[in-house]
Every structure is written in structure tokens, then in C-alpha cells.
Motif scaffolding. Structure first.
Motif, PDB file in Angstrom:
ATOM      1  N   LYS A 312       0.849  -1.189   0.000  1.00 52.23           N
ATOM      2  CA  LYS A 312       0.000   0.000   0.000  1.00 52.23           C
ATOM      3  C   LYS A 312       0.887   1.243   0.000  1.00 52.23           C
ATOM      4  CE  LYS A 312      -3.846  -2.291   0.339  1.00 52.23           C
ATOM      5  NZ  LYS A 312      -4.822  -2.314  -0.769  1.00 52.23           N
ATOM      6  N   LEU A 314       0.871   4.921   1.097  1.00 56.32           N
ATOM      7  CA  LEU A 314       0.123   5.819   1.974  1.00 56.32           C
ATOM      8  C   LEU A 314       0.780   7.190   1.987  1.00 56.32           C
ATOM      9  CD1 LEU A 314      -0.417   3.364   4.963  1.00 56.32           C
ATOM     10  CD2 LEU A 314      -1.956   3.802   3.051  1.00 56.32           C
ATOM     11  N   ILE A 318       3.268   7.934   9.055  1.00 59.75           N
ATOM     12  CA  ILE A 318       2.496   6.874   9.711  1.00 59.75           C
ATOM     13  C   ILE A 318       2.891   6.832  11.182  1.00 59.75           C
ATOM     14  CG2 ILE A 318       1.978   4.398   9.761  1.00 59.75           C
ATOM     15  CD1 ILE A 318       2.767   4.323   6.802  1.00 59.75           C
ATOM     16  N   SER A 320       1.072   4.935  13.536  1.00 56.10           N
ATOM     17  CA  SER A 320       0.855   3.564  13.996  1.00 56.10           C
ATOM     18  C   SER A 320       0.103   2.801  12.913  1.00 56.10           C
ATOM     19  CB  SER A 320       0.054   3.538  15.302  1.00 56.10           C
ATOM     20  OG  SER A 320      -1.245   4.067  15.101  1.00 56.10           O
ATOM     21  N   ALA A 321       0.164   1.488  12.991  1.00 55.35           N
ATOM     22  CA  ALA A 321      -0.535   0.649  12.015  1.00 55.35           C
ATOM     23  C   ALA A 321      -0.999  -0.622  12.705  1.00 55.35           C
ATOM     24  CB  ALA A 321       0.384   0.311  10.843  1.00 55.35           C
ATOM     25  N   ARG A 322      -2.126  -1.143  12.281  1.00 56.68           N
ATOM     26  CA  ARG A 322      -2.652  -2.375  12.857  1.00 56.68           C
ATOM     27  C   ARG A 322      -3.341  -3.172  11.752  1.00 56.68           C
ATOM     28  NH1 ARG A 322      -5.463  -1.908  18.284  1.00 56.68           N
ATOM     29  NH2 ARG A 322      -3.308  -2.233  18.919  1.00 56.68           N
ATOM     30  N   LEU A 323      -3.105  -4.473  11.762  1.00 60.36           N
ATOM     31  CA  LEU A 323      -3.744  -5.370  10.805  1.00 60.36           C
ATOM     32  C   LEU A 323      -4.765  -6.214  11.552  1.00 60.36           C
ATOM     33  CD1 LEU A 323      -3.885  -6.707   7.992  1.00 60.36           C
ATOM     34  CD2 LEU A 323      -2.104  -8.285   8.768  1.00 60.36           C
ATOM     35  N   LEU A 335       4.762  -6.553   9.423  1.00 60.60           N
ATOM     36  CA  LEU A 335       4.082  -5.328   8.999  1.00 60.60           C
ATOM     37  C   LEU A 335       5.118  -4.227   8.805  1.00 60.60           C
ATOM     38  CD1 LEU A 335       1.245  -4.137   8.504  1.00 60.60           C
ATOM     39  CD2 LEU A 335       1.254  -3.388  10.876  1.00 60.60           C
TER      40      LEU A 335
END
Length: 335
Positions: A312, A314, A318, A320-323, A335
Motif C-alpha cells: 500500500k 500511503l 504513519i 501507527s498501524a494495525r492489521l 508489517l
């Protein structure tokens, strides 16, 4: 004479759980339940009432259960306003004891899940394609000595193909995909075939329909809705079981057809023709051994866990990120 040392009374609330888990994430917004454990060194002390408080990430009160006179401390349902998706909530409980004292728990949290209805899915799917360009099929001469028999044709492997099962004068037509069998047709062959009398069977499919012929006459046509992924065949005469009688059948002139080219099949794994070139099966399955002069190579299905990958682009920084993952499985994640 000395007096015994007085033991300090200790009563605590611990083991706070949401939906029976410690500080879970991805919790469904419906069916949220709280549980806790009361521990005390005072004999006979028990819970008489409780009060649950839930706050959002900013500390704003979302729900106060009020004082509930109940000894229950497992599976207490959340009854507040609808919670937001992908959000953290903190909760605690105050318990009124049977001695009139009140104690307060530490805080626990839970995070709600996402809306999978609008999720961007990462998945693996094996594409099913027809093996043929024009048609694929099989033909044989069969004699049912006892019960019936089954012709598996259009086989890619032992778990993918078409299944034509003869039981007396009844024919059940099915398709098997990844070991799961679904019925797609039935034919009453009374007056067309008889026990101990030989008959010719031909099955064929093109991109639109599947046709079955008995002694050269068309007996039914089924719309083709599944890919036929191979040209191979297998023949089965089942042994007796609690619910079925024994089967025995004799086969001659077995052949497969691919794009209008016929290939006689004379060698099988699981059975061998007798001195009259007839394959006699009873309580056994015979798989086609050779095709176009070479050993049959069944194409196995993918059984190991596939590696999923997606990228992806973006904009912006960023933080934070969460799947979020749904379904059963093993998930080593990067990740």
C-alpha cells in the motif's frame, strides 16, 4: 502464654477479563461481556453487589452499570451505548462485600474490531480452469453384477472431479471440489439398464453442458457450472457397509476423450484386466495409471499455508498501524 499474631485481612479483585480474554483487541461491538475474580483470606466473605464503569480513550464515561445487587461475576453483559469501531475502552469494577465494605479493582481494557464488510482483503485463491479446449469425457462398457459402481471422471486429482454413482438403476451425478461433494443431478435408468446386463456408458462435457449417454441414447443434460480440471478417471465398486450392499462390476473398452481425441485406458492402479481384457472390481477402486503413454501425474492441491503479500502506498507520516485478521489459521505476521 503468648497471643497469636493477628492476620491482616486482604481482599482483592483480579483476573479482569473481557469476553473471557485478558485485554483483548478486535472485540466485536456486540456481545461484550465482563468477568472478574474475588480473592480473599477472609473465610465466608463474598460479593453482594457490583458496579462497572467504562470510559473511552479520553477518559470520558461511556457506561455506568449502577450498583447491581448480584453475586455473579462472570459474563456480565455490557448494556451501554453502542461502542465505536477500532477504539480502546477502559473498564473497572467496584464490589460491595458481604461485610459491608467496598473495594475497587485496577483497570483493564479492550479494543473493538473493524468493519470487515469494507475491508481490503489479502487472500489466496487457486484459479480453477477447464483442462480442455473443446471437450473432455469418458466411455466404457459396464456390467453391474451386484449393487452398482462409481465412475470418477474429469479428475485433476483424487479430490477434484465429477462423480457418476450407479446404484441399481439409479444414477446420482455429483461434483467433488477439494474433497467436498455436491450433487448436481439424478437419473432414473429403469428400463435402460439391468443387473448382469452389459451397457455402454458415455459422459462428455464442453464449456456449456454435461451430457450422459446410455447405449448411445442421451439420458440427461446438466448445465456446466464448475471447471473440469483434468482428463483422468477412476472406477469404484464399494465393499458392503452398514448402510450399503456390496458392489461388483465388470468394465471393458474403457477410454477417455480430450478435445475429440480418444485414448484407450488399459492399465490401472488398484485393479488389472483379466484374460478377457475385462476389469473386475469388488470392494476396490482402480485409478487410471497411464495417459498418452506416460504415468498419470495428479496435480495436488495446495495444502501448506500460503504467503500473502500486499503493498500500500500511503500519504503522510504513519504514526501507527494495525492489521485485523479474521478466520482460523496460523499468522506469522510482518508489517
Amino acid at each position: 502464654m503468648t497471643s497469636a499474631k493477628k492476620i491482616k485481612e486482604e481482599t482483592t479483585i483480579n483476573n479482569l477479563k473481557t469476553n473471557y480474554q485478558d485485554n483483548p483487541i478486535g472485540v466485536e461491538s456486540e456481545g461484550i461481556r465482563f468477568s472478574w475474580l474475588l480473592s480473599s483470606n477472609v473465610v465466608g466473605l463474598e460479593q453482594k453487589a457490583y458496579q462497572i464503569n467504562v470510559t473511552d480513550a479520553k477518559g470520558k464515561k461511556v457506561w455506568d452499570s449502577g450498583v447491581v445487587k448480584d453475586t455473579k461475576s462472570v459474563g456480565i453483559s455490557y448494556s451501554g451505548p453502542e461502542v465505536d469501531l477500532e477504539s480502546r475502552y477502559t473498564w473497572s469494577v467496584k464490589v460491595t462485600l458481604s461485610n459491608g465494605k467496598k473495594i475497587q479493582s485496577e483497570s483493564a481494557y479492550f479494543e473493538t474490531g473493524t468493519d470487515f464488510g469494507s475491508a481490503d482483503w489479502i487472500y489466496h485463491k487457486q484459479e480453477a480452469k477447464d483442462y480442455f479446449k473443446e471437450n473432455v469425457g469418458a466411455s466404457l462398457n459396464a456390467t453391474i453384477e451386484e449393487g452398482g459402481f462409481t465412475l470418477n471422471w474429469g479428475l485433476k486429482n483424487k479430490t477434484n472431479g465429477l462423480v457418476w454413482s450407479f446404484n441399481g438403476t439409479n444414477l446420482t451425478q455429483s461434483v467433488t471440489k477439494d474433497g467436498v461433494t455436491k450433487q448436481i443431478g439424478t437419473v432414473d435408468l429403469k428400463g435402460k439398464i439391468s443387473l448382469k446386463e452389459a451397457f455402454d456408458l458415455e459422459v462428455t462435457t464442453n464449456s456449456k453442458s454435461i451430457k450422459t449417454y446410455i447405449n448411445g441414447a442421451l439420458v440427461n443434460t446438466i448445465p456446466k457450472t464448475y471447471a473440469v480440471e483434468g482428463p483422468y478417471i477412476a472406477l469404484t465398486a464399494n465393499a458392503a457397509s452398514r448402510n450399503t450392499t456390496a458392489q461388483k462390476a465388470i468394465f471393458k473398452d474403457v477410454a477417455v476423450t480430450l478435445d475429440k481425441k480418444e485414448e484407450p485406458i488399459t492399465e490401472f492402479n488398484g485393479g488389472a484386466p483379466d484374460d478377457k481384457d475385462a476389469l473386475v472390481l469388488s470392494g476396490a477402486t482402480a485409478y487410471q495409471r497411464n495417459y498418452l503413454g506416460k504415468p498419470v501425474q495428479y496435480e495436488d492441491e495446495l495444502t501448506s499455508i500460503p504467503m500473502f503479500r500486499t503493498e500500500k502506498n500511503l500519504k503522510g507520516k504513519i504514526d501507527s498501524a494495525r492489521l485485523y485478521i479474521t478466520s482460523l489459521g496460523a499468522y506469522p505476521l510482518h508489517l
